[in-house]
Design an enzyme around this catalytic site. Structure first.
Site, PDB file in Angstrom:
ATOM      1  N   ALA A  67       0.861  -1.183   0.000  1.00 23.28           N
ATOM      2  CA  ALA A  67       0.000   0.000   0.000  1.00 23.28           C
ATOM      3  C   ALA A  67       0.893   1.226   0.000  1.00 23.28           C
ATOM      4  O   ALA A  67       2.040   1.168   0.468  1.00 23.28           O
ATOM      5  CB  ALA A  67      -0.866  -0.004   1.256  1.00 23.28           C
ATOM      6  N   GLY A 111       0.436  -5.151   0.577  1.00 26.04           N
ATOM      7  CA  GLY A 111      -0.705  -5.265  -0.328  1.00 26.04           C
ATOM      8  C   GLY A 111      -0.337  -5.897  -1.665  1.00 26.04           C
ATOM      9  O   GLY A 111      -1.197  -6.464  -2.346  1.00 26.04           O
ATOM     10  N   GLU A 114      -0.433  -9.492  -0.955  1.00 24.52           N
ATOM     11  CA  GLU A 114      -1.855  -9.856  -0.773  1.00 24.52           C
ATOM     12  C   GLU A 114      -2.581  -9.922  -2.124  1.00 24.52           C
ATOM     13  O   GLU A 114      -3.416 -10.791  -2.344  1.00 24.52           O
ATOM     14  CB  GLU A 114      -2.521  -8.851   0.163  1.00 24.52           C
ATOM     15  CG  GLU A 114      -1.999  -8.993   1.589  1.00 24.52           C
ATOM     16  CD  GLU A 114      -2.447  -7.868   2.504  1.00 24.52           C
ATOM     17  OE1 GLU A 114      -2.242  -6.683   2.160  1.00 24.52           O
ATOM     18  OE2 GLU A 114      -3.021  -8.163   3.564  1.00 24.52           O
ATOM     19  N   GLU A 134       3.968  -5.177   7.277  1.00 20.89           N
ATOM     20  CA  GLU A 134       3.098  -4.246   8.017  1.00 20.89           C
ATOM     21  C   GLU A 134       3.503  -4.111   9.477  1.00 20.89           C
ATOM     22  O   GLU A 134       3.409  -3.043  10.074  1.00 20.89           O
ATOM     23  CB  GLU A 134       1.633  -4.711   7.935  1.00 20.89           C
ATOM     24  CG  GLU A 134       1.000  -4.559   6.566  1.00 20.89           C
ATOM     25  CD  GLU A 134       1.265  -5.728   5.629  1.00 20.89           C
ATOM     26  OE1 GLU A 134       2.111  -6.599   5.940  1.00 20.89           O
ATOM     27  OE2 GLU A 134       0.622  -5.773   4.567  1.00 20.89           O
TER      28      GLU A 134
HETATM   29  N1  COA Z   1       4.507   3.384  -0.137  1.00 21.05           N
HETATM   30  C1  COA Z   1       4.892   4.598  -0.587  1.00 21.05           C
HETATM   31  N2  COA Z   1       6.062   4.799  -1.215  1.00 21.05           N
HETATM   32  C2  COA Z   1       6.879   3.740  -1.362  1.00 21.05           C
HETATM   33  C3  COA Z   1       6.545   2.464  -0.897  1.00 21.05           C
HETATM   34  C4  COA Z   1       5.292   2.301  -0.269  1.00 21.05           C
HETATM   35  N3  COA Z   1       4.877   1.119   0.166  1.00 21.05           N
HETATM   36  N4  COA Z   1       7.559   1.613  -1.186  1.00 21.05           N
HETATM   37  C5  COA Z   1       8.502   2.349  -1.814  1.00 21.05           C
HETATM   38  N5  COA Z   1       8.090   3.633  -1.924  1.00 21.05           N
HETATM   39  C6  COA Z   1       8.807   4.767  -2.541  1.00 21.05           C
HETATM   40  C7  COA Z   1       9.924   5.288  -1.648  1.00 21.05           C
HETATM   41  O1  COA Z   1       9.403   6.182  -0.680  1.00 21.05           O
HETATM   42  C8  COA Z   1      10.790   5.960  -2.688  1.00 21.05           C
HETATM   43  O2  COA Z   1      10.195   7.191  -3.047  1.00 21.05           O
HETATM   44  P1  COA Z   1      11.104   8.544  -3.144  1.00 21.05           P
HETATM   45  O3  COA Z   1      12.105   8.225  -4.224  1.00 21.05           O
HETATM   46  O4  COA Z   1      10.122   9.593  -3.528  1.00 21.05           O
HETATM   47  O5  COA Z   1      11.736   8.714  -1.806  1.00 21.05           O
HETATM   48  C9  COA Z   1      10.672   5.042  -3.891  1.00 21.05           C
HETATM   49  O6  COA Z   1       9.461   4.309  -3.714  1.00 21.05           O
HETATM   50  C10 COA Z   1      11.809   4.057  -4.017  1.00 21.05           C
HETATM   51  O7  COA Z   1      11.903   3.308  -2.814  1.00 21.05           O
HETATM   52  P2  COA Z   1      13.233   3.199  -1.926  1.00 21.05           P
HETATM   53  O8  COA Z   1      12.830   2.951  -0.523  1.00 21.05           O
HETATM   54  O9  COA Z   1      14.114   4.360  -2.184  1.00 21.05           O
HETATM   55  O10 COA Z   1      13.888   1.889  -2.578  1.00 21.05           O
HETATM   56  P3  COA Z   1      14.912   0.882  -1.868  1.00 21.05           P
HETATM   57  O11 COA Z   1      15.416  -0.008  -2.948  1.00 21.05           O
HETATM   58  O12 COA Z   1      15.889   1.622  -1.016  1.00 21.05           O
HETATM   59  O13 COA Z   1      13.981   0.018  -0.851  1.00 21.05           O
HETATM   60  C11 COA Z   1      12.048  -1.270  -0.229  1.00 21.05           C
HETATM   61  C12 COA Z   1      12.985  -0.820  -1.359  1.00 21.05           C
HETATM   62  C13 COA Z   1      10.918  -2.055  -0.852  1.00 21.05           C
HETATM   63  C14 COA Z   1      12.831  -2.143   0.758  1.00 21.05           C
HETATM   64  C15 COA Z   1      11.515  -0.031   0.526  1.00 21.05           C
HETATM   65  O14 COA Z   1      11.012   0.880  -0.450  1.00 21.05           O
HETATM   66  C16 COA Z   1      10.385  -0.321   1.485  1.00 21.05           C
HETATM   67  O15 COA Z   1      10.627  -0.830   2.559  1.00 21.05           O
HETATM   68  N6  COA Z   1       9.144   0.020   1.108  1.00 21.05           N
HETATM   69  C17 COA Z   1       7.989  -0.130   1.968  1.00 21.05           C
HETATM   70  C18 COA Z   1       7.503  -1.545   1.955  1.00 21.05           C
HETATM   71  C19 COA Z   1       6.338  -1.721   2.899  1.00 21.05           C
HETATM   72  O16 COA Z   1       6.426  -1.538   4.093  1.00 21.05           O
HETATM   73  N7  COA Z   1       5.182  -2.092   2.326  1.00 21.05           N
HETATM   74  C20 COA Z   1       4.001  -2.391   3.061  1.00 21.05           C
HETATM   75  C21 COA Z   1       3.150  -1.208   3.246  1.00 21.05           C
HETATM   76  S1  COA Z   1       1.733  -1.580   4.259  1.00 21.05           S
END
Ligand code: COA
Length: 260
Positions: A67, A111, A114, A134
């Site tokens: 999400a 999500g 999911e 989450e």
């Molecule tokens: N929601 C909103 N934005 C997200 C996102 C999410 N779930 N996952 C990634 N992004 C965005 C980041 O904020 C970043 O945006 P920015 O460039 O404007 O700062 C962009 O996508 C790239 O992500 P980044 O974190 O820089 O990539 P990374 O390779 O360093 O890390 C992940 C990748 C997947 C490990 C990391 O993005 C992450 O932990 N994301 C969240 C995952 C999560 O918790 N999902 C469940 C949500 S309920």
């Protein structure tokens, strides 16, 4: 098809690929994208020219990174409840009456995982990473993660993913049965399209009845499910596709199914 801001829709014969197209945000599911996905599934459901649908994510990095966490900030419980209920994406995907395949091309989190679990078949890139993170945000999965995950993988494996929030790699996801097949990253789409084409060559009527019967298996006792199957088996004898399939076999030719 309608026009979409966050989705790319590509048709190839009877197979349609829906690509979530927010690669800068790792295809995170913000509210507009969730609604667009629901709208696209509704359109594809009613289109007789579509027999199989593939879901995937744009770019090399992510299927869907969950999400959109920005949407959560400052949101009230009631708003969040409504946001999930009103779009109904995950149930919509599970109830989609045609085969729905997930091509998991990278991060498949929250999500995203999911949504993949609501698909019928999951094929992942060998570089994919899957998880339900989450717990790291102090919340719980809300798109079926606590319900579908333990129905797909062993209970301990589900708890481990849900409690720790740690990602698992593609090999581990395959080992526990969360994904059904692995492919090299560059071969993923070709492989999923190949599976989709095989399925699309079958009778759409029989495919729909199989899906209905399998869905029943998730919610009924064995006895009840077998009764559902018997009724649907009988119903499959009412289609023109059945006449075509039997005639083609007996006359040693390839069947041409029309979905009637
Ligand atoms: N929601 C909103 N934005 C997200 C996102 C999410 N779930 N996952 C990634 N992004 C965005 C980041 O904020 C970043 O945006 P920015 O460039 O404007 O700062 C962009 O996508 C790239 O992500 P980044 O974190 O820089 O990539 P990374 O390779 O360093 O890390 C992940 C990748 C997947 C490990 C990391 O993005 C992450 O932990 N994301 C969240 C995952 C999560 O918790 N999902 C469940 C949500 S309920």
């Amino acid at each position: 098809m309608g026009s979409y801001q966050n989705l790319l829709i590509k048709r190839n014969g009877f197979v349609t690929t829906v690509t979530i197209n927010r690669p800068d945000k790792l295809n995170a599911l913000n509210e507009p994208t969730r609604y667009e996905l629901v709208q696209a599934l509704d359109e594809l459901k009613d289109d007789d020219g579509v027999r199989v649908v593939i879901l995937t994510g744009a770019g090399e990095k992510a299927f869907i990174a969950g999400a959109d966490i920005k949407d959560f900030e400052g949101r009230s419980p009631w708003d969040q409840f409504r946001a999930m209920k009103e779009s109904g994406l995950f149930d919509k995907a599970e109830q989609f009456p045609k085969p729905l395949l997930a091509a998991i091309n990278g991060f498949c989190l929250g999500g995203g995982c999911e949504l993949a679990m609501a698909c019928d078949i999951r094929v992942a890139s060998e570089k994919a990473r899957l998880g339900q993170p989450e717990i790291n945000l102090g919340i719980i999965p809300g798109g079926g993660g606590t319900q579908r995950l333990p129905r797909i993988v062993p209970l301990g494996a589900a708890y481990k993913m849900l409690y720790t929030g740690e990602m698992i790699n593609a090999d581990e996801a395959y080992r526990i049965g969360l994904v059904d097949e692995l492919a090299a990253p560059e071969a993923l789409m070709e492989r999923v399209e190949e599976i989709a084409a095989t399925i699309a060559s079958k009778s759409p009527v029989a495919l729909a009845l199989i899906k209905e019967a399998v869905k029943a298996s998730k919610r009924t006792s064995l006895d009840e499910g077998l009764r559902v199957e018997a009724a649907l088996f009988g119903m499959s004898f009412s289609s023109e596709d059945k006449v075509e399939g039997i005639d083609a076999f007996l006359n040693k030719r390839k069947a041409e199914f029309k979905g009637k």
